[in-house]
Design an enzyme around this catalytic site. Structure first.
Site, PDB file in Angstrom:
ATOM      1  N   ASP A   1     -18.259 -20.509 -52.963  1.00 23.37           N
ATOM      2  CA  ASP A   1     -18.284 -19.570 -51.889  1.00 23.37           C
ATOM      3  C   ASP A   1     -18.894 -18.194 -52.392  1.00 23.37           C
ATOM      4  O   ASP A   1     -18.484 -17.551 -53.214  1.00 23.37           O
ATOM      5  CB  ASP A   1     -16.996 -19.436 -51.415  1.00 23.37           C
TER       6      ASP A   1
ATOM      7  N   SER B   1     -20.713 -17.833 -46.654  1.00 22.42           N
ATOM      8  CA  SER B   1     -19.790 -18.708 -46.257  1.00 22.42           C
ATOM      9  C   SER B   1     -19.965 -19.287 -44.728  1.00 22.42           C
ATOM     10  O   SER B   1     -21.018 -19.681 -44.494  1.00 22.42           O
ATOM     11  CB  SER B   1     -18.258 -18.127 -46.447  1.00 22.42           C
TER      12      SER B   1
END
Length: 327
Positions: A208, A44
């Site tokens: 993510d 991320s």
């Protein structure tokens, strides 16, 4: 020669500021330049920081860029990024995202759960099934595409994302993983489910990498590394208020402890940086907010300096530095 791995966890825009503060103090106080790490694992927000390091950005320039301070003479990459307009983001409100209807699991996810239940993570699968978000993370990272000079950085950079159809973690940049342009791999790793739209790579949608783990530190096992430096903005003490944010930090801290234990059991020593209560106060609960990034960097710089000064941590870091430049 000591081989060093660097793990950069998720945490949104605020997490990037935390990375910048920690890495800057490691360079300033200990002399460890994160650009020289033998392997960088980014998840991320950590994928953005990792990509910038591999593009040659120094930790001190990362910190300066975050607070809009003057860059060094080597800050051409960040100067180019600073000249690119970035769309504004709405506040990140997890409860609103969780209230949106999710799709039912498909056959690929069901088959994976039945065939390998011990490795299947129900929470990761559930988050991967959330309704697509409205924001375009690829547009947010458009400047990164312009910076790409090769298909992938020469020095090892592993970027974690989760394939939406089956909830499986995919590590872009690792040998045997699907090919992907750097900017799309980073975008996929940052595509918070329900907030950003999934990123399509090779005909598959990805979200993510923090859905699987906020750090994915255990990936460093079996890579011939001696030391792992782990920066995890989403971990740290959860506090006493029983809210969603505390629960998230508690979950992240528990996963991180398991991953660090797994590394140490294979002989990889670790130095871990997580935000203290004071740093968390500066970070706030909106991980997409840019309002207090200077305070986040300041707090993380002081706290990371104190952590790096501990006798055990300093010995490990000095040994890594004394073993060469990591390459």
């Amino acid at each position: 020669m000591t081989r060093v791995g660097l793990v950069l966890g998720g945490g949104g825009v605020v997490g990037q500021a935390y990375h910048a503060g920690v890495l800057a103090v490691l360079q300033h106080d200990v002399g460890f330049d994160a650009r020289t790490a033998d392997l960088v694992v980014g998840t991320s927000a950590g994928s953005i920081t990792g990509a910038l390091l591999r593009l040659g950005v120094s930790p001190e320039d990362l910190a300066a860029w975050t607070v809009k301070a003057p860059l060094s003479g080597d800050g051409e990459v960040l100067a180019q990024l600073a000249g690119t307009d970035v769309p504004e983001l709405a506040p990140f409100r997890p409860l609103e995202l969780l209230s949106r209807p999710a799709r039912l699991p498909g056959w690929h996810m069901v088959r994976r759960a039945l065939s390998n239940p011990l490795r299947f993570r129900p929470l990761a699968a559930g988050l991967a099934l959330l309704a697509p978000g409205k924001h375009d993370i690829v547009a947010q990272l458009a400047a990164l595409e312009e910076l790409e000079t090769t298909t992938w950085p020469e020095r090892d950079l592993w970027i974690c994302a989760v394939r939406r159809r089956d909830g499986r973690r995919v590590v872009f940049g690792r040998p045997g993983s699907p090919p992907a342009p750097l900017h799309l791999a980073v975008a996929a790793s940052c595509a918070v489910p329900g907030y950003f739209a999934p990123v399509e790579i090779g005909g598959h949608g990805y979200v993510d990498g923090g859905v699987h783990s906020p750090t994915n530190a255990a990936l460093l096992r079996g890579c011939g590394l001696d030391l792992a430096i782990v920066v995890s903005p989403m971990s740290g003490p959860p506090g006493v208020v029983p809210d969603l944010y505390a629960a998230t930090r508690r979950y992240s801290a528990r996963l991180l402890q398991r991953e660090v234990r797994a590394l140490e059991q294979t002989g990889v020593r670790t130095v871990v940086f997580t935000p203290s209560a004071a740093e968390q106060k500066a970070m706030g609960n909106d991980m997409m907010s840019r309002e207090r990034l200077d305070e986040v960097i300041q707090q993380s710089f002081f706290a990371a300096g104190a952590a790096a000064a501990r006798e055990d941590a300093r010995a490990l870091l000095k040994e890594a530095l004394g073993g060469g430049d990591g390459g």
